[in-house]
Each structure stands twice: as C-alpha cells, then as structure tokens.
Design a protein around this motif. Sequence first.
Motif, PDB file in Angstrom:
ATOM      1  N   ASP A  51      13.107 -22.548 -43.073  1.00 10.19           N
ATOM      2  CA  ASP A  51      12.706 -21.581 -42.304  1.00 10.19           C
ATOM      3  C   ASP A  51      11.708 -22.136 -41.173  1.00 10.19           C
ATOM      4  OD1 ASP A  51      10.783 -19.603 -41.240  1.00 10.19           O
ATOM      5  OD2 ASP A  51      10.136 -18.763 -43.051  1.00 10.19           O
TER       6      ASP A  51
ATOM      7  N   ASP B 135      15.274 -14.637 -30.922  1.00  9.90           N
ATOM      8  CA  ASP B 135      14.591 -14.304 -32.254  1.00  9.90           C
ATOM      9  C   ASP B 135      15.199 -14.843 -33.140  1.00  9.90           C
ATOM     10  OD1 ASP B 135      13.001 -13.155 -34.030  1.00  9.90           O
ATOM     11  OD2 ASP B 135      14.056 -11.059 -33.926  1.00  9.90           O
TER      12      ASP B 135
ATOM     13  N   ARG C 148      15.127 -17.045 -36.817  1.00 12.54           N
ATOM     14  CA  ARG C 148      14.296 -17.329 -38.271  1.00 12.54           C
ATOM     15  C   ARG C 148      14.441 -18.704 -38.865  1.00 12.54           C
ATOM     16  NH1 ARG C 148      11.687 -12.290 -38.925  1.00 12.54           N
ATOM     17  NH2 ARG C 148      11.780 -11.294 -36.814  1.00 12.54           N
ATOM     18  N   THR C 149      15.648 -19.044 -38.799  1.00  9.93           N
ATOM     19  CA  THR C 149      16.208 -20.155 -39.890  1.00  9.93           C
ATOM     20  C   THR C 149      16.697 -21.226 -38.891  1.00  9.93           C
ATOM     21  OG1 THR C 149      18.407 -19.552 -40.166  1.00  9.93           O
ATOM     22  CG2 THR C 149      16.797 -18.532 -41.768  1.00  9.93           C
TER      23      THR C 149
END
Length: 299
Positions: free
Chosen positions: A242, A270, A272-273
């Motif tokens: 993350d 954008d 997330r990982t």
Amino acid sequence: MSIRRNQARWKRLPLLLGTLGLAATGCGETAARGDVRLTLSGGDGTQRGYADHLFQDSWSVQFSKYLVSVGDFTLTSAAGDVHASPEHVLVDVQKEDVPLSGLTGLEAGRYGVAFRVSPPEARTVAGDAVSADDLAMMRERGFSYFVEGHAQHRDPARGLYTFRMGFPVNARMVDCINGVDGTQGLVVPEGSVAEAEITIHAEHMFYDRLGTHRGVQLRFEAIAATADANHAITPEGLASQDLLDLHGLDGGELRDAQGQPVVYQPGAYDLRTLQAFVTQSIVDQAHLNGGGVCTAAAP
C-alpha cells in the motif's frame, strides 16, 4: 537524480553519409532526399544493470531478460505528410541493441517522430532472442514489457532477490524530443542518413516520483519487501504494498538510512498500490535518441 545513459554518446554521434536521391517535384525541379536508420536499445541499464550507488537505498539490479513490444514508427513533416513503417516487433533489449526497419527516400527536412508501445499482435515478429512461448504469453496477457532479473543489497547478508513481471502498457509515444540536441523530432539530411534510436529507460520502474524527472530517486527496498519466502518478487506481491502504508523487509514502516519515512509520490495519478505505481512509471520510459522525452498518448 537524472540518469542519462546514452546522452554523451548521442552528442558525439555524427550523421552517416548515405546515397543522394533526387525526385522530381514539377517544372524540372528536384528535391533532395535522405534516409532514417532506426534502432531499439535499452542501453547500459538493460544490458549491464544498475549499480548500488545509483539507488538511494543501496540496492543493485541486473536484468536477464527485457522484452519490449514496439512498432509503427512514424515521421510527419511540417506539411503534414506522413511516412510510417508497418513493422511491429517483440525483442529482448537485454541481449543487444536491435536494428529495426527504417524509412528511406524521404524529402530532406524536419519531421515529427512517433511510435507505439503495445502488446504483440498477429503481425508482430519476434526477435531471435525471443521464444515462441514468451511471444504467446505476452500476447495472451496483454504485456508490452516483460522483465526478469535479480537484485541485491550492498549488504550481502540480505540475500539475493529475483523478479519476473510483465506490464500492460498500450500507448502511442508522440511529440518526441530529440535527445541529441533537444529539438522537436529529427532532421532528415540531404543525401545522408539520420540516426533514430528508441531508447528504453529501464530505471523508470524504480522511480519514487511520477509526473517529473526532477528530484527523482531510485529505490528498491519497497519492491524487495513484497517478496515471498523464496525472495521472489511478483506483480501480486507488488499489489500488496500500500502506497500509504509502505513496509520494509522487517515488516515495519519503511524508512530511509536517516530514519525518515519513505514516501512514493504519484503526482496527479490516483494510485493505491506499488504495482500500480510501477506500471505507471514505465509508461513513458521509451525515449528518442537517448534522453529525448516523448508524450504518452492513447493508442
């Protein structure tokens, strides 16, 4: 940190003499013509790897395979005349620089440069160093890049880590800047040959910042921390890291040598990982003539 593996070589690169071609343009006038020779290269990065002094966290990386699926090299004149090569190839730039089909008999002058990085198609021709299995795998999974290799920290006690992963990039690289002189595209000289190289900057996959080449650091610790018990790094492992809660090899918060938290900056994306971050970081890693940046557009 900015890595310019081939910049010095390109600044020294002379134009090669070619054959002068003359074509009728009307009223007895002729137009001088020239050719463009095209090469695909990963430079020292894919062929020799990256030493630990280049990484902020003291890792070194060596590739054993670096497959690239690319084609549709296109030149557009100021008048809007388009000259394109239909060639689409899958080659391993870890092994060597690969000559591609250039364009010949072009009217001398400046041209805009574009090409496409996309998964293999039915028309794609595999290079000598590419297996039929790899071609079929990349076509089936939609990968345009596939890499294998290993990494090791400066401290050998941390052990050897291996990685094997593909990336589903499908982008048209347009408005390319020439890494030789910083101008737009390239100039086809009268009666000579212009050299064009699609240069893969493999260090992009280790960037810690997106949207800029300024202030970027190369890092590997966050990637290594996703490895399994056998020290194998996979896309599935990267997807477990993350970006807002990065962990290190010890399972705790990822910190740098000064004890500060390590932060990956996705910019306007954008993400997330770490898997999404690395995939986005390599979208624009194909440059022109060394360090010439291209804009990634929809295919």
